[in-house]
Design a protein around this motif. Structure first.
Motif, PDB file in Angstrom:
ATOM      1  N   GLY A  14       8.717  -3.099 -11.038  1.00 53.54           N
ATOM      2  CA  GLY A  14       7.843  -2.980 -12.202  1.00 53.54           C
ATOM      3  C   GLY A  14       6.625  -2.172 -11.825  1.00 53.54           C
ATOM      4  N   PRO A  15       5.849  -1.775 -12.834  1.00 49.65           N
ATOM      5  CA  PRO A  15       4.695  -0.935 -12.576  1.00 49.65           C
ATOM      6  C   PRO A  15       3.604  -1.649 -11.804  1.00 49.65           C
ATOM      7  CG  PRO A  15       5.058  -1.249 -14.951  1.00 49.65           C
ATOM      8  CD  PRO A  15       6.035  -2.110 -14.248  1.00 49.65           C
ATOM      9  N   MET A  16       2.666  -0.860 -11.303  1.00 50.17           N
ATOM     10  CA  MET A  16       1.486  -1.417 -10.648  1.00 50.17           C
ATOM     11  C   MET A  16       0.819  -2.404 -11.599  1.00 50.17           C
ATOM     12  SD  MET A  16      -0.079   2.119  -9.053  1.00 50.17           S
ATOM     13  CE  MET A  16       0.589   3.289 -10.224  1.00 50.17           C
ATOM     14  N   LYS A  20       4.146  -8.288  -9.360  1.00 51.03           N
ATOM     15  CA  LYS A  20       5.297  -8.462  -8.463  1.00 51.03           C
ATOM     16  C   LYS A  20       4.969  -9.352  -7.260  1.00 51.03           C
ATOM     17  CE  LYS A  20       5.630  -3.993  -7.948  1.00 51.03           C
ATOM     18  NZ  LYS A  20       4.708  -3.298  -8.839  1.00 51.03           N
ATOM     19  N   ASP A  39       5.782  -2.736   0.309  1.00 51.66           N
ATOM     20  CA  ASP A  39       4.476  -2.101   0.565  1.00 51.66           C
ATOM     21  C   ASP A  39       3.862  -2.667   1.852  1.00 51.66           C
ATOM     22  OD1 ASP A  39       4.346  -0.405  -1.614  1.00 51.66           O
ATOM     23  OD2 ASP A  39       3.080  -1.712  -2.828  1.00 51.66           O
ATOM     24  N   ILE A  50      -2.167   1.910   2.341  1.00 51.46           N
ATOM     25  CA  ILE A  50      -1.415   2.904   1.569  1.00 51.46           C
ATOM     26  C   ILE A  50      -2.272   4.113   1.146  1.00 51.46           C
ATOM     27  CG2 ILE A  50      -0.172   3.257  -0.622  1.00 51.46           C
ATOM     28  CD1 ILE A  50       1.139   0.506  -0.118  1.00 51.46           C
ATOM     29  N   PHE A  54      -1.231   8.071   1.929  1.00 44.37           N
ATOM     30  CA  PHE A  54      -1.167   9.150   0.932  1.00 44.37           C
ATOM     31  C   PHE A  54      -2.079  10.308   1.339  1.00 44.37           C
ATOM     32  CE2 PHE A  54       1.033   8.248  -3.216  1.00 44.37           C
ATOM     33  CZ  PHE A  54       1.678   7.094  -2.831  1.00 44.37           C
ATOM     34  N   PHE A  62       5.116   8.826   2.446  1.00 44.26           N
ATOM     35  CA  PHE A  62       5.109   7.425   2.030  1.00 44.26           C
ATOM     36  C   PHE A  62       6.463   7.043   1.432  1.00 44.26           C
ATOM     37  CE2 PHE A  62       4.732   4.340  -1.434  1.00 44.26           C
ATOM     38  CZ  PHE A  62       4.311   3.229  -0.702  1.00 44.26           C
ATOM     39  N   ARG A  63       7.019   7.932   0.582  1.00 41.79           N
ATOM     40  CA  ARG A  63       8.299   7.617  -0.080  1.00 41.79           C
ATOM     41  C   ARG A  63       9.425   7.458   0.944  1.00 41.79           C
ATOM     42  NH1 ARG A  63       6.452   5.330  -4.437  1.00 41.79           N
ATOM     43  NH2 ARG A  63       5.163   6.703  -5.689  1.00 41.79           N
ATOM     44  N   GLU A  66       9.025   4.166   2.485  1.00 38.13           N
ATOM     45  CA  GLU A  66       9.370   3.149   1.493  1.00 38.13           C
ATOM     46  C   GLU A  66      10.897   2.965   1.433  1.00 38.13           C
ATOM     47  OE1 GLU A  66       8.470   4.201  -2.711  1.00 38.13           O
ATOM     48  OE2 GLU A  66       7.464   2.259  -2.776  1.00 38.13           O
ATOM     49  N   GLY A  84       7.236  -1.703  -4.259  1.00 35.19           N
ATOM     50  CA  GLY A  84       6.141  -0.929  -4.836  1.00 35.19           C
ATOM     51  C   GLY A  84       6.596  -0.341  -6.169  1.00 35.19           C
ATOM     52  N   GLY A  85       5.635  -0.045  -7.028  1.00 34.30           N
ATOM     53  CA  GLY A  85       5.941   0.416  -8.386  1.00 34.30           C
ATOM     54  C   GLY A  85       6.817   1.658  -8.451  1.00 34.30           C
ATOM     55  N   GLY A  86       6.723   2.524  -7.437  1.00 34.64           N
ATOM     56  CA  GLY A  86       7.478   3.779  -7.482  1.00 34.64           C
ATOM     57  C   GLY A  86       8.763   3.749  -6.672  1.00 34.64           C
ATOM     58  N   PRO A 123      -3.580   4.911  -4.825  1.00 38.81           N
ATOM     59  CA  PRO A 123      -3.883   6.344  -4.793  1.00 38.81           C
ATOM     60  C   PRO A 123      -3.405   7.106  -6.022  1.00 38.81           C
ATOM     61  CG  PRO A 123      -2.234   5.743  -3.121  1.00 38.81           C
ATOM     62  CD  PRO A 123      -2.815   4.480  -3.652  1.00 38.81           C
ATOM     63  N   LEU A 124      -2.322   6.651  -6.634  1.00 39.80           N
ATOM     64  CA  LEU A 124      -1.805   7.387  -7.794  1.00 39.80           C
ATOM     65  C   LEU A 124      -2.707   7.251  -9.014  1.00 39.80           C
ATOM     66  CD1 LEU A 124       2.048   6.802  -7.631  1.00 39.80           C
ATOM     67  CD2 LEU A 124       0.757   8.816  -6.978  1.00 39.80           C
ATOM     68  N   ARG A 141       8.807   6.027 -16.074  1.00 41.51           N
ATOM     69  CA  ARG A 141       9.572   5.089 -15.237  1.00 41.51           C
ATOM     70  C   ARG A 141      10.331   4.023 -16.023  1.00 41.51           C
ATOM     71  NH1 ARG A 141       5.153   3.983 -10.459  1.00 41.51           N
ATOM     72  NH2 ARG A 141       5.217   6.063  -9.512  1.00 41.51           N
TER      73      ARG A 141
END
Ligand code: S3P
Length: 179
Positions: A14-16, A20, A39, A50, A54, A62-63, A66, A84-86, A123-124, A141
């Motif tokens: 789920g999103p930031m 979660k 994370d 984090i 970034f 980072f990805r 992850e 993490g959200g992404g 950071p996003l 997303r």
């Protein structure tokens, strides 16, 4: 497909700001299982927060970390896992998640922005218009969260405990009797 009986009992996506980590820790306590968070695994492995990853190494790095953390956690962890959200963005990760009990914690843009405190430690969301960024991320997303999950739980106007209860009931999980 995940081998039957192995892997996490619940994987939260789920999103930031969707809760979660909070809901995941609560679920773990109520089900007497361990909680793990990709994370946190990445931060522990690299030894820096984090936002620093970034800034110093870039999002792509980072990805990659992850994906490694996700692969390891799905193979080793039999408790509750939060991502993490992404983490759902990479097709490789979507394939890894297939067959696992993935639960999507959904929320509105308004609540997401409120709960993330306009980007603290994220950071996003650190740009000049975090609300617009959050909305764009959520819209892009949403179909992915829905595609990878077996259950969607709305977290707007509900406490983490209510969200945890819905997950326990809908996935027919066995709650510990000591609570
Ligand atoms: C990200 C979400 C963050 C963290 C990183 C990137 C994202 O995790 O993985 O800052 O792309 O949505 P949370 O969802 O736990 O904040």
């Amino acid at each position: 497909m995940a081998p039957a009986g192995l892997g996490p009992r619940v994987v939260l996506v789920g999103p930031m700001g969707s809760g979660k980590s909070t809901v995941g820790s609560m679920l773990a306590r109520r089900l007497e299982l361990a909680f793990r968070d990709t994370d946190a695994d990445v931060v522990e492995r690299v030894g820096k927060p984090i936002p620093d990853i970034f800034t110093d190494d870039g999002e792509q790095h980072f990805r990659a970390l992850e994906t490694e953390a996700l692969r390891a956690a799905l193979a080793e962890h039999e408790g509750i896992l939060a991502l993490g959200g992404g983490a759902v963005l990479a097709e490789e990760n979507q394939a890894l998640l297939r067959g696992h009990p993935v639960v999507f914690l959904s929320l509105s843009v308004q609540n997401g922005v409120r709960r993330t405190g306009l980007g603290q430690g994220r950071p996003l969301l650190a740009g000049i218009n975090p609300r617009a960024t959050y909305r764009a991320l959520l819209e892009a997303r949403l179909p992915i969260y829905r595609a990878v999950s077996v259950l969607e739980v709305d977290t707007d106007h509900r406490s983490p405990s209510q969200v945890a209860t819905e997950i326990i009931e809908k996935l027919h999980l066995q709650e510990s009797s000591h609570e």
